[in-house]
Design a protein around this motif. Structure first.
Motif, PDB file in Angstrom:
ATOM      1  N   MET A   1     -15.597  -5.158  -1.068  1.00 55.30           N
ATOM      2  CA  MET A   1     -14.553  -4.154  -1.038  1.00 55.30           C
ATOM      3  C   MET A   1     -14.232  -3.796   0.405  1.00 55.30           C
ATOM      4  N   THR A   2     -13.022  -3.436   0.638  1.00 54.73           N
ATOM      5  CA  THR A   2     -12.613  -3.008   1.964  1.00 54.73           C
ATOM      6  C   THR A   2     -13.197  -1.636   2.272  1.00 54.73           C
ATOM      7  N   GLU A   3     -13.209  -1.249   3.531  1.00 48.74           N
ATOM      8  CA  GLU A   3     -13.737   0.052   3.926  1.00 48.74           C
ATOM      9  C   GLU A   3     -12.761   1.171   3.615  1.00 48.74           C
ATOM     10  N   ARG A   4     -11.507   0.840   3.433  1.00 53.49           N
ATOM     11  CA  ARG A   4     -10.481   1.822   3.125  1.00 53.49           C
ATOM     12  C   ARG A   4      -9.801   1.403   1.832  1.00 53.49           C
ATOM     13  N   CYS A   5      -9.417   2.394   1.026  1.00 51.49           N
ATOM     14  CA  CYS A   5      -8.641   2.078  -0.179  1.00 51.49           C
ATOM     15  C   CYS A   5      -7.567   3.149  -0.345  1.00 51.49           C
ATOM     16  N   ASP A   6      -6.510   2.775  -1.032  1.00 51.80           N
ATOM     17  CA  ASP A   6      -5.407   3.710  -1.256  1.00 51.80           C
ATOM     18  C   ASP A   6      -5.792   4.788  -2.264  1.00 51.80           C
ATOM     19  N   LEU A   7      -6.488   4.379  -3.308  1.00 50.31           N
ATOM     20  CA  LEU A   7      -6.789   5.283  -4.414  1.00 50.31           C
ATOM     21  C   LEU A   7      -8.190   5.008  -4.924  1.00 50.31           C
ATOM     22  N   LEU A   8      -8.934   6.065  -5.190  1.00 50.36           N
ATOM     23  CA  LEU A   8     -10.250   5.960  -5.806  1.00 50.36           C
ATOM     24  C   LEU A   8     -10.250   6.850  -7.040  1.00 50.36           C
ATOM     25  N   ILE A   9     -10.487   6.236  -8.203  1.00 50.89           N
ATOM     26  CA  ILE A   9     -10.576   6.986  -9.450  1.00 50.89           C
ATOM     27  C   ILE A   9     -12.053   7.041  -9.825  1.00 50.89           C
ATOM     28  N   THR A  10     -12.572   8.243  -9.981  1.00 54.96           N
ATOM     29  CA  THR A  10     -13.990   8.416 -10.299  1.00 54.96           C
ATOM     30  C   THR A  10     -14.139   9.159 -11.624  1.00 54.96           C
ATOM     31  N   ASN A  11     -15.385   9.199 -12.100  1.00 53.97           N
ATOM     32  CA  ASN A  11     -15.704   9.956 -13.308  1.00 53.97           C
ATOM     33  C   ASN A  11     -14.887   9.477 -14.500  1.00 53.97           C
ATOM     34  N   VAL A  12     -14.856   8.143 -14.696  1.00 51.90           N
ATOM     35  CA  VAL A  12     -14.191   7.548 -15.848  1.00 51.90           C
ATOM     36  C   VAL A  12     -15.166   6.623 -16.573  1.00 51.90           C
ATOM     37  N   ASN A  13     -14.837   6.313 -17.796  1.00 52.98           N
ATOM     38  CA  ASN A  13     -15.521   5.272 -18.550  1.00 52.98           C
ATOM     39  C   ASN A  13     -14.533   4.121 -18.620  1.00 52.98           C
ATOM     40  N   ALA A  14     -14.905   2.977 -18.067  1.00 57.83           N
ATOM     41  CA  ALA A  14     -13.969   1.852 -17.975  1.00 57.83           C
ATOM     42  C   ALA A  14     -14.261   0.816 -19.054  1.00 57.83           C
ATOM     43  N   ALA A  15     -13.254   0.500 -19.852  1.00 61.20           N
ATOM     44  CA  ALA A  15     -13.348  -0.575 -20.840  1.00 61.20           C
ATOM     45  C   ALA A  15     -12.833  -1.838 -20.148  1.00 61.20           C
ATOM     46  N   THR A  16     -13.749  -2.634 -19.600  1.00 63.38           N
ATOM     47  CA  THR A  16     -13.359  -3.784 -18.779  1.00 63.38           C
ATOM     48  C   THR A  16     -13.047  -5.032 -19.593  1.00 63.38           C
ATOM     49  N   MET A  17     -13.516  -5.087 -20.839  1.00 68.63           N
ATOM     50  CA  MET A  17     -13.385  -6.264 -21.708  1.00 68.63           C
ATOM     51  C   MET A  17     -14.114  -7.474 -21.116  1.00 68.63           C
ATOM     52  N   ASP A  18     -15.017  -7.235 -20.177  1.00 79.20           N
ATOM     53  CA  ASP A  18     -15.787  -8.298 -19.537  1.00 79.20           C
ATOM     54  C   ASP A  18     -16.943  -8.689 -20.455  1.00 79.20           C
ATOM     55  N   PRO A  19     -16.952  -9.941 -20.963  1.00 76.11           N
ATOM     56  CA  PRO A  19     -18.001 -10.341 -21.895  1.00 76.11           C
ATOM     57  C   PRO A  19     -19.396 -10.397 -21.262  1.00 76.11           C
ATOM     58  N   SER A  20     -19.464 -10.419 -19.938  1.00 75.65           N
ATOM     59  CA  SER A  20     -20.776 -10.460 -19.287  1.00 75.65           C
ATOM     60  C   SER A  20     -21.443  -9.086 -19.246  1.00 75.65           C
ATOM     61  N   ILE A  21     -20.710  -8.037 -19.574  1.00 77.78           N
ATOM     62  CA  ILE A  21     -21.277  -6.688 -19.614  1.00 77.78           C
ATOM     63  C   ILE A  21     -21.708  -6.411 -21.044  1.00 77.78           C
ATOM     64  N   VAL A  22     -22.989  -6.115 -21.235  1.00 80.12           N
ATOM     65  CA  VAL A  22     -23.537  -5.877 -22.566  1.00 80.12           C
ATOM     66  C   VAL A  22     -22.975  -4.579 -23.138  1.00 80.12           C
ATOM     67  N   GLY A  23     -22.557  -4.627 -24.385  1.00 82.26           N
ATOM     68  CA  GLY A  23     -22.034  -3.443 -25.059  1.00 82.26           C
ATOM     69  C   GLY A  23     -20.574  -3.622 -25.435  1.00 82.26           C
ATOM     70  N   ALA A  24     -20.118  -2.697 -26.250  1.00 82.27           N
ATOM     71  CA  ALA A  24     -18.748  -2.763 -26.738  1.00 82.27           C
ATOM     72  C   ALA A  24     -17.727  -2.662 -25.614  1.00 82.27           C
ATOM     73  N   TYR A  25     -16.743  -3.534 -25.658  1.00 85.67           N
ATOM     74  CA  TYR A  25     -15.599  -3.527 -24.731  1.00 85.67           C
ATOM     75  C   TYR A  25     -15.980  -3.724 -23.267  1.00 85.67           C
ATOM     76  N   GLY A  26     -17.179  -4.185 -23.002  1.00 80.53           N
ATOM     77  CA  GLY A  26     -17.606  -4.331 -21.608  1.00 80.53           C
ATOM     78  C   GLY A  26     -17.566  -2.993 -20.895  1.00 80.53           C
ATOM     79  N   ALA A  27     -17.971  -1.947 -21.603  1.00 80.19           N
ATOM     80  CA  ALA A  27     -17.839  -0.579 -21.086  1.00 80.19           C
ATOM     81  C   ALA A  27     -18.760  -0.320 -19.903  1.00 80.19           C
ATOM     82  N   VAL A  28     -18.190   0.320 -18.901  1.00 80.30           N
ATOM     83  CA  VAL A  28     -18.951   0.808 -17.748  1.00 80.30           C
ATOM     84  C   VAL A  28     -18.822   2.327 -17.780  1.00 80.30           C
ATOM     85  N   GLU A  29     -19.916   3.006 -18.090  1.00 79.66           N
ATOM     86  CA  GLU A  29     -19.892   4.471 -18.148  1.00 79.66           C
ATOM     87  C   GLU A  29     -20.043   5.047 -16.753  1.00 79.66           C
ATOM     88  N   ASP A  30     -19.459   6.215 -16.542  1.00 79.00           N
ATOM     89  CA  ASP A  30     -19.460   6.884 -15.240  1.00 79.00           C
ATOM     90  C   ASP A  30     -19.065   5.898 -14.141  1.00 79.00           C
TER      91      ASP A  30
END
Length: 130
Positions: A1-30
């Protein structure tokens, strides 16, 4: 990742749909999502977020986020004009300013029983109303 970013969204649960992430919808909590130039440059657990200096931070208030997913399906019962529903959910202020596709995409992330966080509305106003 770059040292600077335009936008940072925090405190979300992300449904990534990534099959390598264990659990429903490839969910990443927090989770955290960093965006630069309109593209996601980092997504993962907030505790693993690399050091970065965002131009803007949005607190997702624990809501679900579907980064990069555009759900363009509909049901026949909802076919046709849904402006009334959108107006009730976001308020007349947003409906008068935003293009209809932006409103439709945004509403997919907002639960119907909870108010849309004002930080999201402010961000979309800045992003789409140059």
């Amino acid at each position: 990742m770059t040292e600077r970013c335009d936008l940072l969204i925090t405190n979300v649960n992300a449904a990534t749909m990534d099959p390598s992430i264990v659990g429903a919808y490839g969910a990443v909590e927090d989770a955290a999502v960093a965006v630069t130039g309109g593209k996601i440059v980092w997504l993962g657990p907030r505790r693993e977020l690399p050091d970065c200096t965002p131009d803007e931070v949005i607190d997702g208030e624990g809501q679900w986020l579907t980064p990069g997913l555009i759900d363009c399906h509909t049901h026949l019962v909802y076919g046709g004009h849904r402006a009334g529903e959108f107006a009730r959910r976001l308020g007349e202020r947003a409906m008068k300013k935003w293009p209809a596709p932006v409103v439709a995409l945004f509403l997919q992330c907002a639960p119907p029983v909870q108010p849309v966080p004002s930080s999201y509305i402010d961000y979309l106003n800045r992003a789409f109303m140059h």
